[in-house]
Design a protein around this motif. Structure first.
Motif, mmCIF file in Angstrom:
data_model
loop_
_atom_site.group_PDB
_atom_site.id
_atom_site.type_symbol
_atom_site.label_atom_id
_atom_site.label_comp_id
_atom_site.label_asym_id
_atom_site.label_seq_id
_atom_site.Cartn_x
_atom_site.Cartn_y
_atom_site.Cartn_z
ATOM 1 N N GLY A 183 -5.411 40.917 -41.512
ATOM 2 C CA GLY A 183 -5.932 41.710 -40.562
ATOM 3 C C GLY A 183 -3.903 40.942 -39.630
ATOM 4 O O GLY A 183 -3.476 40.284 -40.215
ATOM 5 N N MET A 184 -3.827 41.039 -38.837
ATOM 6 C CA MET A 184 -2.452 41.016 -37.996
ATOM 7 C C MET A 184 -2.320 39.313 -37.751
ATOM 8 O O MET A 184 -1.098 39.336 -37.244
ATOM 9 C CB MET A 184 -2.634 42.082 -36.289
ATOM 10 N N ASP A 185 -2.977 38.676 -37.496
ATOM 11 C CA ASP A 185 -2.826 37.518 -36.975
ATOM 12 C C ASP A 185 -2.728 36.698 -38.449
ATOM 13 O O ASP A 185 -1.841 35.759 -38.319
ATOM 14 C CB ASP A 185 -3.958 37.187 -36.783
ATOM 15 N N MET A 186 -3.130 37.110 -39.922
ATOM 16 C CA MET A 186 -2.688 36.996 -40.854
ATOM 17 C C MET A 186 -0.951 37.287 -41.051
ATOM 18 O O MET A 186 -0.084 36.832 -41.685
ATOM 19 C CB MET A 186 -3.405 36.974 -42.142
ATOM 20 N N ILE A 187 -0.293 38.305 -40.685
ATOM 21 C CA ILE A 187 0.878 38.866 -40.141
ATOM 22 C C ILE A 187 1.921 37.657 -40.120
ATOM 23 O O ILE A 187 2.963 37.364 -40.582
ATOM 24 C CB ILE A 187 0.792 39.901 -40.382
ATOM 25 N N ARG A 188 0.721 37.530 -38.805
ATOM 26 C CA ARG A 188 1.975 36.804 -37.817
ATOM 27 C C ARG A 188 2.391 35.330 -38.859
ATOM 28 O O ARG A 188 2.994 34.765 -38.900
ATOM 29 C CB ARG A 188 1.049 36.864 -36.827
ATOM 30 N N LYS A 189 1.009 34.734 -39.132
ATOM 31 C CA LYS A 189 1.152 33.630 -40.014
ATOM 32 C C LYS A 189 2.527 33.609 -40.682
ATOM 33 O O LYS A 189 3.519 32.643 -41.238
ATOM 34 C CB LYS A 189 0.392 33.122 -40.073
ATOM 35 N N TYR A 190 1.801 34.284 -41.563
ATOM 36 C CA TYR A 190 3.163 34.677 -42.892
ATOM 37 C C TYR A 190 3.837 34.918 -42.533
ATOM 38 O O TYR A 190 5.563 34.604 -43.262
ATOM 39 C CB TYR A 190 3.166 36.223 -43.451
ATOM 40 N N GLU A 191 4.565 35.870 -41.506
ATOM 41 C CA GLU A 191 6.106 36.005 -40.533
ATOM 42 C C GLU A 191 6.667 34.120 -40.569
ATOM 43 O O GLU A 191 7.725 34.065 -40.266
ATOM 44 C CB GLU A 191 6.439 36.615 -39.380
ATOM 45 N N ALA A 192 5.607 33.741 -39.119
ATOM 46 C CA ALA A 192 5.850 32.141 -38.764
ATOM 47 C C ALA A 192 6.427 31.240 -40.727
ATOM 48 O O ALA A 192 7.311 30.724 -40.267
ATOM 49 C CB ALA A 192 5.516 31.865 -38.370
ATOM 50 N N PHE A 193 5.815 31.772 -41.392
ATOM 51 C CA PHE A 193 6.356 31.173 -42.610
ATOM 52 C C PHE A 193 7.541 30.924 -43.032
ATOM 53 O O PHE A 193 8.725 29.997 -43.884
ATOM 54 C CB PHE A 193 5.061 30.655 -43.949
ATOM 55 N N ALA A 194 7.501 32.383 -43.565
ATOM 56 C CA ALA A 194 9.051 33.032 -43.815
ATOM 57 C C ALA A 194 9.895 32.814 -43.932
ATOM 58 O O ALA A 194 11.415 32.716 -44.220
ATOM 59 C CB ALA A 194 8.408 34.281 -44.574
ATOM 60 N N GLY A 195 10.089 32.547 -42.016
ATOM 61 C CA GLY A 195 11.293 32.742 -41.127
ATOM 62 C C GLY A 195 12.096 31.631 -41.202
ATOM 63 O O GLY A 195 13.371 31.649 -41.993
ATOM 64 N N PRO A 196 11.572 30.594 -41.269
ATOM 65 C CA PRO A 196 12.654 29.670 -41.993
ATOM 66 C C PRO A 196 13.074 29.919 -43.109
ATOM 67 O O PRO A 196 14.207 28.884 -43.305
ATOM 68 C CB PRO A 196 11.523 28.028 -41.993
ATOM 69 N N ILE A 197 12.361 29.435 -43.921
ATOM 70 C CA ILE A 197 12.625 29.629 -45.722
ATOM 71 C C ILE A 197 13.950 31.029 -45.657
ATOM 72 O O ILE A 197 15.248 30.104 -46.593
ATOM 73 C CB ILE A 197 11.660 30.126 -46.257
ATOM 74 N N ILE A 198 13.734 31.961 -45.176
ATOM 75 C CA ILE A 198 15.316 32.936 -45.169
ATOM 76 C C ILE A 198 16.637 32.462 -44.563
ATOM 77 O O ILE A 198 17.148 32.904 -44.782
ATOM 78 C CB ILE A 198 14.374 34.409 -44.573
ATOM 79 N N LEU A 199 15.863 32.188 -43.305
ATOM 80 C CA LEU A 199 17.161 31.423 -42.452
ATOM 81 C C LEU A 199 17.906 30.402 -43.756
ATOM 82 O O LEU A 199 19.061 30.439 -43.871
ATOM 83 C CB LEU A 199 16.862 30.847 -41.151
ATOM 84 N N VAL A 200 16.953 29.172 -44.001
ATOM 85 C CA VAL A 200 18.053 27.887 -44.646
ATOM 86 C C VAL A 200 18.261 28.138 -46.336
ATOM 87 O O VAL A 200 19.445 28.613 -46.917
ATOM 88 C CB VAL A 200 16.478 27.031 -45.513
#
Length: 495
Positions: A183-200
């Motif tokens: 569901g959408m909550d897992m997508i939210r968690k994945y985005e939160a996990f991926a965001g810092p990785i991408i920026l770094v």
């Protein structure tokens, strides 16, 4: 009289709630269940802005002859416009709590809403397959770097894809399907996990290239644009930057329906759009300028740099980060929209999980790698559908903000009662459709007719503006209804 909201929404035996319009995934998100904070919205943009496709676009501006400050200005113009558009679009989701197909019922009618929902979903579902294919290319490079012998599996062709290509594509396809099933909550968690990785990762890649170039970069190519051509390209670049997000400005409510407050939307958008896009622009300038200084070539994507990293461990880490990024972008930009579109089409048969699987299967059976390698499909089919998004946005925004002034009777969005606020004429608002069609035609003409090529970058704005103006002119504001608070407000006539 309208039934109280608690009664009118989704309780068995209530005749005003139609099973053809309602299920739990289409129902309004209640405040108690909202978990998208400002950080959630920021990481959504942290992923999407830094997508490989966006880097390809911005690096193309360098190739066209724009220098560092000109690229930053073009992206800045687009960022300011996007911040405004996405914030107003996001407010709609926060107030009503409904996904985009249900939001479309307000302007287009309870059945006419299938038009914008399927157009948005159709664009997304093809791009889901294409983006999964592009991610599989990165995974193939990664696997071959780790196990060189796998290159032998990359030379044949089965329906246009090698054996290794099929393995990597299906693997990434399964990963995304599994994530969406939660569901959408897992997508939210994945985005939160991926965001810092991408920026770094992207900042590190820019720093590494800056060092490789000896601590300085080329600020432009040898054929830099000047005068009127330079300014036209700058504004065209800013307009195209907005057009890239034409999908998101349309269905941002799919995400903000779960936002905690309006302030979270503003804060998340501020850091995620103008600030994050400025960082994106700086990275683009450094990557392009450093590579051009090193050997006089212009890269097309950060993946071109990753493949040249001499250290296998660093190459693997960078490639994994790009995979995390591409999946994050695909989930939010190309998976959510068709899921809601299909759920809206068959609410009695499909829920979020089932619609996700159906979307993924369609994204596979269309053999997206063949579509991606066919310029006619990319330019005319996907480009044509994309040109329709502006008029849809114009009609929906004019209806919500100018005609109704944000006052919506949410329970009526799920009712097929002929006297309902959004029933219009047999479920279709012919005035909205009448405004959409000429705006769409003009948008397509501007986008594709060669003689109008100088204006093609601005086709989304022409379509959105014309759609809004036509609908505002056609809408009949004499008829009123009472919203859930009991206050009389003006809405277009059903006649």
């Amino acid at each position: 009289m309208h039934q109280p909201p608690a009664v009118a929404l989704g309780i068995q035996g209530v005749p005003s709630t139609s099973p053809r319009l309602y299920n739990q995934d289409l129902a309004p998100t209640q405040m108690a269940g909202r978990r998208w904070s400002a950080y959630s919205i920021f990481t959504l943009w942290a992923n999407d802005v830094h997508s490989l496709g966006n880097y390809g676009f911005a690096l193309g501006l360098f190739a066209l002859g724009l220098g560092a400050w000109q690229i930053l200005l073009a992206l800045g113009i687009g960022a300011v416009l996007l911040f405004i558009l996405l914030t107003f679009s996001g407010f709609m989701g926060h107030k009503t709590g409904v996904p985009f197909p249900v939001m479309s019922r307000i302007a287009f009618g309870i059945h006419g809403a299938q038009i914008p929902a399927l157009i948005r979903g159709g664009v997304a579902i093809v791009w889901f397959g294409i983006q999964t294919y592009l991610a599989s290319l990165v995974l193939r490079v990664l696997l071959i770097a780790l196990v060189p012998g796998l290159k032998d599996l990359d030379g044949n062709s089965i329906l246009g894809l090698s054996t290794l290509g099929w393995v990597t594509f299906v693997f990434l396809w399964i990963v995304q399907v599994v994530i969406v099933r939660y569901g959408m909550d897992m997508i939210r968690k994945y985005e939160a996990f991926a965001g810092p990785i991408i920026l770094v990762t992207m900042i590190s890649l820019a720093v590494w290239m800056f060092v490789q170039a000896g601590g300085s970069i080329a600020w432009s190519t040898s054929h830099s644009l000047t005068g009127g051509e330079m300014w036209r390209t700058i504004f065209a670049g800013g307009a195209l930057w907005v057009s890239i997000y034409a999908t998101f400005v349309l269905n941002f409510c799919d995400f903000t329906r779960s936002s905690t407050t309006r302030k979270s939307i503003i804060k998340g958008n501020f850091w995620g759009i103008p600030i994050n896009m400025l960082l994106f622009g700086v990275i683009v300038v450094v990557l392009a300028g450093a590579q051009f200084k090193i050997n006089g070539t212009i890269i097309a994507s950060p993946s071109d740099i990753v493949q040249t990293v001499p250290n296998t461990i660093l190459l693997v880490a960078a490639a994994l980060a790009l995979l995390v990024l591409t999946i994050a972008v695909n989930l939010m930009a190309n998976f959510v929209a068709p899921i809601y579109a299909l759920t809206n089409l068959f609410p009695r048969k499909l829920n979020f999980r089932r619609a996700g699987l159906v979307s993924a299967i369609i994204g596979l059976v269309i053999l997206p790698w063949n579509l991606y390698n066919n310029p006619v499909v990319i330019v005319y089919f996907l480009g044509g559908l994309g040109a329709l998004l502006g008029p849809l946005f114009g009609v929906i925004m004019a209806d919500y903000w100018l005609i109704r002034r944000t006052r919506i009777d949410v329970p009526q969005l799920y009712s097929e009662v002929a006297s309902g606020s959004y029933f219009y004429r047999n479920g279709f608002n012919v005035r909205a459709i009448a405004a959409f069609i000429p705006a769409a035609v003009i948008s397509l003409v501007i986008a594709f007719v060669p003689v109008l090529e100088p204006l093609s970058a601005f086709s989304w704005f022409f379509g959105a503006g014309l759609g809004a103006v036509l609908y505002f002119a056609l809408a009949d504001r004499k008829r009123t209804f009472r919203d859930v608070s009991g206050e009389p407000i003006a809405v277009p006539s059903v006649h």
